[in-house]
Write a protein that holds these residues in place. Structure first.
Motif, PDB file in Angstrom:
ATOM      1  N   ALA A 189       9.624 -14.748   5.873  1.00  0.00           N
ATOM      2  CA  ALA A 189       8.729 -14.139   5.090  1.00  0.00           C
ATOM      3  C   ALA A 189       8.543 -14.692   3.803  1.00  0.00           C
ATOM      4  O   ALA A 189       7.345 -14.772   3.141  1.00  0.00           O
ATOM      5  CB  ALA A 189       9.178 -12.596   4.944  1.00  0.00           C
ATOM      6  N   ASP A 222       5.244 -16.400   2.030  1.00  0.00           N
ATOM      7  CA  ASP A 222       4.434 -16.345   0.588  1.00  0.00           C
ATOM      8  C   ASP A 222       4.741 -17.502  -0.062  1.00  0.00           C
ATOM      9  O   ASP A 222       3.713 -17.544  -0.758  1.00  0.00           O
ATOM     10  CB  ASP A 222       5.437 -15.280  -0.113  1.00  0.00           C
ATOM     11  CG  ASP A 222       5.539 -13.817   0.715  1.00  0.00           C
ATOM     12  OD1 ASP A 222       4.386 -13.640   1.294  1.00  0.00           O
ATOM     13  OD2 ASP A 222       6.212 -13.036   0.422  1.00  0.00           O
ATOM     14  N   PRO A 263      -2.854 -15.118   5.061  1.00  0.00           N
ATOM     15  CA  PRO A 263      -2.177 -14.521   6.259  1.00  0.00           C
ATOM     16  C   PRO A 263      -2.943 -13.031   6.343  1.00  0.00           C
ATOM     17  O   PRO A 263      -3.395 -12.432   5.586  1.00  0.00           O
ATOM     18  CB  PRO A 263      -0.793 -13.971   5.774  1.00  0.00           C
ATOM     19  CG  PRO A 263      -0.728 -13.978   4.520  1.00  0.00           C
ATOM     20  CD  PRO A 263      -1.650 -15.025   4.138  1.00  0.00           C
ATOM     21  N   ALA A 264      -2.974 -12.746   7.575  1.00  0.00           N
ATOM     22  CA  ALA A 264      -4.116 -11.783   8.172  1.00  0.00           C
ATOM     23  C   ALA A 264      -3.531 -10.251   7.434  1.00  0.00           C
ATOM     24  O   ALA A 264      -4.443  -9.512   7.142  1.00  0.00           O
ATOM     25  CB  ALA A 264      -3.927 -11.537   9.573  1.00  0.00           C
ATOM     26  N   GLU A 265      -2.244 -10.214   6.983  1.00  0.00           N
ATOM     27  CA  GLU A 265      -1.783  -8.836   6.589  1.00  0.00           C
ATOM     28  C   GLU A 265      -2.271  -8.874   5.100  1.00  0.00           C
ATOM     29  O   GLU A 265      -1.996  -7.602   4.473  1.00  0.00           O
ATOM     30  CB  GLU A 265      -0.271  -8.841   6.536  1.00  0.00           C
ATOM     31  CG  GLU A 265       0.383  -9.865   5.958  1.00  0.00           C
ATOM     32  CD  GLU A 265       0.885 -11.145   6.977  1.00  0.00           C
ATOM     33  OE1 GLU A 265       1.798 -11.670   6.749  1.00  0.00           O
ATOM     34  OE2 GLU A 265       0.033 -11.131   7.933  1.00  0.00           O
ATOM     35  N   ARG A 266      -2.921  -9.757   4.517  1.00  0.00           N
ATOM     36  CA  ARG A 266      -3.541  -9.568   3.086  1.00  0.00           C
ATOM     37  C   ARG A 266      -4.915  -9.258   3.261  1.00  0.00           C
ATOM     38  O   ARG A 266      -5.795  -9.793   2.119  1.00  0.00           O
ATOM     39  CB  ARG A 266      -3.301 -11.026   2.330  1.00  0.00           C
ATOM     40  CG  ARG A 266      -1.474 -11.244   2.183  1.00  0.00           C
ATOM     41  CD  ARG A 266      -1.261 -12.300   1.354  1.00  0.00           C
ATOM     42  NE  ARG A 266      -1.801 -12.287   0.017  1.00  0.00           N
ATOM     43  CZ  ARG A 266      -1.488 -13.310  -0.697  1.00  0.00           C
ATOM     44  NH1 ARG A 266      -0.992 -14.471  -0.441  1.00  0.00           N
ATOM     45  NH2 ARG A 266      -2.100 -13.149  -2.140  1.00  0.00           N
ATOM     46  N   LEU A 267      -5.319  -8.643   4.083  1.00  0.00           N
ATOM     47  CA  LEU A 267      -6.770  -8.458   4.367  1.00  0.00           C
ATOM     48  C   LEU A 267      -7.411  -7.591   3.082  1.00  0.00           C
ATOM     49  O   LEU A 267      -8.421  -7.838   2.650  1.00  0.00           O
ATOM     50  CB  LEU A 267      -7.138  -7.767   5.642  1.00  0.00           C
ATOM     51  CG  LEU A 267      -8.696  -7.567   6.172  1.00  0.00           C
ATOM     52  CD1 LEU A 267      -9.506  -8.900   5.958  1.00  0.00           C
ATOM     53  CD2 LEU A 267      -8.800  -6.697   7.456  1.00  0.00           C
ATOM     54  N   GLU A 311      -6.186  -7.262   0.310  1.00  0.00           N
ATOM     55  CA  GLU A 311      -6.273  -7.953  -1.031  1.00  0.00           C
ATOM     56  C   GLU A 311      -7.334  -9.155  -0.941  1.00  0.00           C
ATOM     57  O   GLU A 311      -8.218  -9.268  -2.150  1.00  0.00           O
ATOM     58  CB  GLU A 311      -4.810  -8.959  -1.207  1.00  0.00           C
ATOM     59  CG  GLU A 311      -4.848  -9.499  -2.432  1.00  0.00           C
ATOM     60  CD  GLU A 311      -3.738 -10.253  -2.362  1.00  0.00           C
ATOM     61  OE1 GLU A 311      -3.242 -11.287  -3.141  1.00  0.00           O
ATOM     62  OE2 GLU A 311      -2.477  -9.992  -1.516  1.00  0.00           O
ATOM     63  N   ASP A 351     -11.920 -13.215   9.614  1.00  0.00           N
ATOM     64  CA  ASP A 351     -10.712 -13.034  10.215  1.00  0.00           C
ATOM     65  C   ASP A 351     -10.918 -13.832  11.578  1.00  0.00           C
ATOM     66  O   ASP A 351     -11.905 -13.456  12.508  1.00  0.00           O
ATOM     67  CB  ASP A 351     -10.363 -11.729  10.666  1.00  0.00           C
ATOM     68  CG  ASP A 351      -9.109 -11.434  11.092  1.00  0.00           C
ATOM     69  OD1 ASP A 351      -8.490 -12.561  11.678  1.00  0.00           O
ATOM     70  OD2 ASP A 351      -8.518 -10.296  11.066  1.00  0.00           O
ATOM     71  N   GLY A 368      -4.149 -14.990  13.003  1.00  0.00           N
ATOM     72  CA  GLY A 368      -3.116 -14.358  11.933  1.00  0.00           C
ATOM     73  C   GLY A 368      -3.545 -15.081  10.562  1.00  0.00           C
ATOM     74  O   GLY A 368      -2.661 -15.073   9.637  1.00  0.00           O
ATOM     75  N   GLU A 369      -4.774 -15.728  10.286  1.00  0.00           N
ATOM     76  CA  GLU A 369      -5.207 -16.314   9.189  1.00  0.00           C
ATOM     77  C   GLU A 369      -6.390 -15.834   8.909  1.00  0.00           C
ATOM     78  O   GLU A 369      -7.326 -15.561   9.773  1.00  0.00           O
ATOM     79  CB  GLU A 369      -5.233 -17.715   9.367  1.00  0.00           C
ATOM     80  CG  GLU A 369      -3.682 -18.405   9.390  1.00  0.00           C
ATOM     81  CD  GLU A 369      -3.859 -19.881   9.239  1.00  0.00           C
ATOM     82  OE1 GLU A 369      -3.020 -20.546   8.762  1.00  0.00           O
ATOM     83  OE2 GLU A 369      -4.911 -20.458   9.775  1.00  0.00           O
TER      84      GLU A 369
END
Length: 615
Positions: A8, A12, A541-545, A547, A568, A572-573
Motif C-alpha cells: 500500500a 501511494d 488507482p481505482a480506489e481514488r475515484l 478524489e 475508468d 485498476g487504474e
C-alpha cells in the motif's frame, strides 16, 4: 510493516511527484522490504526508484539497477518478464549517466562498464553500446588517442535492436569529432540524419545543435546560423535540450550575437541550479562565462540580468560582468571536481580554452524567425482576374484571444455552466483506451513522424476531402489565408513551434507536451470542428475515484480549458483526460489557428502537471 502495508505504501509512493520526498519514501520502503527479506517488494520498490532517478538524478540509477540484475540472475523466472525486460535498457542508461557526474569514482564507473559489456556478450547482443561508453570516458579524461581507437571499434561494431537509436549515434559521434577539431568529419557523419535517411523524434535538432560550431569553424556561416536558429527553437522548450544550450551560447558569443546570447542565458539561467547532470552544468556555465566576457567590451558590461535565488543564494540583479565572474567560478569548480575524480587536469584545461576563444570579425546574419502568421504556400494560386468574396470571419463568440494570454479561452466554446466530471463522463465520447505516444508512432507508420523544421507545402498533406483555402485581399499586409480547417494547417502550426508530432492513420495529429499526451482531430460532418483530447500521463488507482471526480469538478469550475473528466479502464487504474473543441464552421486563418493550438497545448500541459502534482 506487514507485506500488505508495504504494498500500500509503495502504491501511494508511485502516485507522488518525482522529487526528493518520493525518493525518501521509496528508500524507506526498500529498507523495510530488505529487513523483512521480501525480495519481490524490494525489487518493485527499486524499479520505482529507478524511474524517479531517471528524471531527477540519473547517476543514482546504478545501485538499484545492479541489485535488481543480481536477484534476477539468481532466480530468472521469479519476476514479471515485463519488468525484467526493462533492466538491460536501464543498465545501459545507468552506466552512461556515470559520465556526467563527479560523484562516482572512475574505478567504479569502469567496473560498471565491464559488467555491462559482459552482460551484452552473454546475451548475444552487440557490444556497440559498451564501445560507445568507453570512447566517451576516454575523451572525458583527455585520452584522445584512446578515444579515437574506441570510436573506430564503436562504428565498426554490428548494430542490433538493443544498441540504441541509430539516428542519435551520429550526433553523439559528431560531438566527439567537433571537440577534437575534426569538423569536416563531424558534418559528414550527420548528413544521413539531416537528409532524413535516419529518423528519430529528437532529430534533426539534436544533430543541428551539435554541428553548429563545426559549421562555424569551417566558414560555412549561413549553415551555422540556420542550424542554430532551427535547433534552438526546440531546445529552448525542453529539459532534454539543456545539454545543447552551451553550444547555442558559444555560437552567439563567437558569431557576434551578444544580445541574443544574453537573452538565451537569462532565460535558462534558473535551469543551471537544477541541471540534468554536472557535465552539462559545467559546459553551460563555461559557455555563459565566455558570452559575458565577449559581450562586455561590446557595450553590454552593465546590462542587468536577473538571477533567481536558490538554496542559500539570494535573488539578485547582476551585471553581465558580475554574472560572468560567477559563471567562471562555477565552471572552474565543476571542472576541478571532475579532474580530482579523474586524476587529470583535462577538464580544467578544456574550460580554459573555451574562455580564451576569440570571436569572428563581424556578426553573422541569422535567418528570420517565423512570423506569428506566416504566409503559406497553397495548392493552387487564384486566377489573377478573379477576386474572391471576403470570407466570413468566425463568430464573435469563438473569436480567439490574443496569443499573449493563450490559456483563458483562445476561441474554444465555453458553456454557461461548468461541466462536472460526472456529466462529462456520461456525455463525452472518448475512445475506449487512451493512446500513448509510442502507440501513436506505431500506428502512424514509419513515415509519420514530422520534423517540425522540414519545409513542405500544404498540398502535400491535404486529403481529397479537404477543400482549398480561400485567399482574401485587403487585410493589412499582403494576403491572409482564411479557409476550412485542414490537417495540413494543424501540422503547419506544430512545425512553426518546432514541436515533434505524429500523424495518425485517421487524420489525427498527436504528440507529448510535458506530462500530457495531446491529440488533435477534425470532427463534424465537414471536419469543421477542431477537437483536442488531452490525456494526463499520471494514472490514479481505482480506489481514488471520488478524489479524481473532486479534482476534475474543481478544475472545470476554475478553468475553462480543457474540460476534465475521469476514465475508468477497468484495470485498476483511472485515467484523467480532457477535451477542447472549437467550432470553425466559418473558416480559420493561420494566425487564429496558431492561437487555438497554443492555448490547447498550454492548458493541456498545465492540466497534466496539476494531475502529476496530486498527493
Amino acid at each position: 510493516m506487514t507485506r500488505d502495508e508495504l504494498l500500500a505504501a509503495l502504491a501511494d509512493a508511485r502516485d507522488r511527484p518525482d522529487d526528493g520526498a518520493k525518493v525518501a519514501e521509496l528508500d524507506r520502503i526498500v529498507a523495510y522490504a530488505d529487513a523483512g527479506r521480501d525480495v519481490r517488494v524490494g525489487f518493485a520498490a527499486r524499479l520505482a526508484l529507478v524511474e524517479v532517478h531517471r528524471q531527477v538524478e540519473p547517476w543514482r540509477m546504478l545501485s538499484p539497477v545492479r541489485w535488481c540484475l543480481d536477484v534476477v540472475d539468481g532466480a530468472p523466472g521469479r519476476f514479471d518478464p515485463t519488468d525484467t525486460a526493462r533492466l538491460p535498457g536501464y543498465h545501459r542508461e545507468a552506466v552512461a549517466a556515470l559520465c556526467g557526474t563527479s560523484r562516482i569514482g572512475l574505478a567504479r564507473a569502469g567496473a560498471a562498464l565491464d559488467d555491462l559489456e559482459r552482460r551484452l556478450g552473454a546475451a548475444g547482443q552487440s557490444r556497440r553500446p559498451a564501445y560507445a561508453l568507453r570512447c566517451r570516458i576516454a575523451d572525458h579524461v583527455g585520452a584522445e588517442s584512446t578515444a579515437r581507437r574506441w570510436l573506430v571499434r564503436w562504428r565498426a561494431a554490428p548494430r542490433d535492436e538493443f544498441g540504441g537509436c541509430l539516428a542519435c549515434e551520429p550526433a553523439d559521434q559528431a560531438r566527439l569529432l567537433t571537440g577534437w577539431g575534426r569538423w569536416t568529419e563531424a558534418v559528414e557523419i550527420v548528413e544521413p540524419v539531416l537528409a532524413g535517411t535516419l529518423c528519430c523524434p529528437d532529430q534533426p535538432e539534436r544533430a543541428l545543435g551539435t554541428i553548429q560550431l563545426a559549421y562555424l569553424r569551417l566558414g560555412r556561416h549561413d549553415e551555422a546560423a540556420d542550424a542554430h536558429v532551427r535547433a534552438y527553437r526546440r531546445h529552448r522548450r525542453e529539459r532534454a535540450g539543456f545539454p545543447f544550450l552551451a553550444d547555442h551560447l558559444r555560437f552567439c558569443a563567437l558569431a557576434g550575437h551578444h544580445d541574443r546570447g544574453l537573452e538565451i542565458l537569462a532565460r535558462h539561467l534558473p535551469e543551471l541550479d537544477r541541471p540534468p547532470d554536472e557535465a552539462s552544468a559545467l559546459e553551460f556555465a563555461a559557455a555563459g562565462a565566455l558570452l559575458c566576457r565577449l559581450a562586455g567590451p561590446a557595450g553590454f558590461a552593465r546590462h542587468p540580468i536577473h538571477r533567481p535565488g536558490y538554496a542559500g543564494r539570494h535573488a539578485a540583479e547582476l551585471t553581465v560582468t558580475a554574472l560572468g565572474r560567477e559563471l567562471t567560478a562555477s565552471a572552474e569548480d565543476l571542472a576541478g571536481r571532475f579532474d580530482a575524480r579523474n586524476g587529470t587536469s583535462h577538464q580544467s584545461g578544456r574550460i580554459a580554452s573555451w574562455l580564451a576563444e576569440r570571436p569572428l570579425p563581424g556578426p553573422i546574419p541569422l535567418p528570420p524567425e517565423p512570423a506569428t502568421e506566416p504566409e503559406r504556400a497553397i495548392a493552387s494560386e487564384p486566377e489573377p482576374a478573379t477576386e474572391p468574396e471576403p470570407a466570413t470571419e468566425p463568430e464573435p463568440a469563438t473569436e480567439p484571444e490574443p496569443a499573449a494570454n493563450p490559456e483563458p479561452g483562445a476561441g474554444a466554446k465555453a458553456t454557461a455552466k461548468p461541466t462536472t466530471a460526472t456529466e462529462r463522463r456520461t456525455t463525452a465520447k472518448p475512445p475506449a483506451e487512451p493512446r500513448t505516444a509510442v502507440e501513436l508512432e506505431r500506428t502512424a507508420g514509419p513515415t509519420a513522424i514530422e520534423p517540425a523544421s522540414e519545409p513542405r507545402r500544404r498540398a502535400d498533406f491535404r486529403t481529397a476531402a479537404e477543400p482549398e483555402p480561400l485567399v482574401c485581399r485587403g487585410r493589412g499586409d499582403g494576403l491572409a489565408v482564411v479557409g476550412p480547417l485542414t490537417v495540413a494547417a494543424i501540422v503547419d502550426v506544430l512545425r512553426d513551434r518546432a514541436d515533434q508530432h505524429v500523424l495518425g492513420p485517421a487524420g489525427t495529429v498527436g504528440g507529448r507536451w510535458g506530462d500530457a499526451l495531446i491529440e488533435f482531430q477534425r470532427l463534424g460532418e465537414r471536419g469543421e470542428i477542431l477537437h483536442a483530447r488531452v490525456t494526463a500521463g499520471r494514472r490514479l488507482p481505482a480506489e481514488r475515484l471520488a478524489e479524481a471526480y473532486e479534482f476534475c469538478n474543481a478544475w472545470n469550475h476554475d478553468r475553462l480549458l480543457p474540460k476534465a473528466y475521469v476514465l475508468d479502464l477497468g484495470a485498476g487504474e483511472l485515467v484523467l483526460a480532457g477535451d477542447v473543441s472549437t467550432d470553425l464552421e466559418h473558416g480559420v486563418a493561420a494566425g487564429q489557428l496558431a492561437v487555438l493550438v497554443n492555448a490547447t497545448l498550454a492548458s493541456g500541459a498545465a492540466y497534466a502537471a496539476a494531475v502529476a502534482a496530486l498527493p
